[in-house]
Design an enzyme around this catalytic site. Sequence first.
Site, PDB file in Angstrom:
ATOM      1  N   CYS A  64     -62.818  12.119 -26.805  1.00 55.92           N
ATOM      2  CA  CYS A  64     -62.186  11.238 -26.167  1.00 55.92           C
ATOM      3  C   CYS A  64     -62.387   9.622 -26.309  1.00 55.92           C
ATOM      4  O   CYS A  64     -63.509   9.207 -25.879  1.00 55.92           O
ATOM      5  CB  CYS A  64     -62.600  11.571 -24.658  1.00 55.92           C
ATOM      6  SG  CYS A  64     -61.630  10.456 -23.469  1.00 55.92           S
ATOM      7  N   CYS A  67     -63.223   7.716 -23.190  1.00 59.30           N
ATOM      8  CA  CYS A  67     -64.602   7.958 -22.856  1.00 59.30           C
ATOM      9  C   CYS A  67     -65.931   7.199 -23.503  1.00 59.30           C
ATOM     10  O   CYS A  67     -66.599   6.791 -22.776  1.00 59.30           O
ATOM     11  CB  CYS A  67     -64.817   9.470 -23.013  1.00 59.30           C
ATOM     12  SG  CYS A  67     -63.771  10.560 -22.146  1.00 59.30           S
TER      13      CYS A  67
END
Length: 139
Positions: A64, A67
């Site tokens: 991600c 993230c």
Amino acid sequence: MLVKCPHCQKFNRLPTERLSEKPNCGACKSSLLAGPIEADQASFQEILRTSKLPVIVDFWAPWCGPCKMFAPTFQASAIKHGEKILHVKLDTEANPAIGQQYNIRSIPTLAIFKNGSEVERISGALPPAQLEQLISKII
């Protein structure tokens, strides 16, 4: 549970009930809470159940992009507030059952727990000022 020291990177065996006692690294004597605790399936529920401190959990995954961009912000917050609120990272890719249990639909998602119960949730990578506001509201 094993907690990696954010300073010297050595692993420390730490009973989860001692997380609220401001534990120090056995090797370098620095605070073990001056960085996020990486939880797994076995330790996550134990942390929530035994922590006397509020817990902020970053549900994330290694693939991600947001993230990865949010990780330094979460790390800085853990350094600043680590002894007042536990910062926990949970990799939803490696621990899908927990992601399902907590109904994590997008990542990154931050969830705040007090006394084992979820009290707040925010999805998306927060800028530092917004994370600071969230944490100051909780502690």
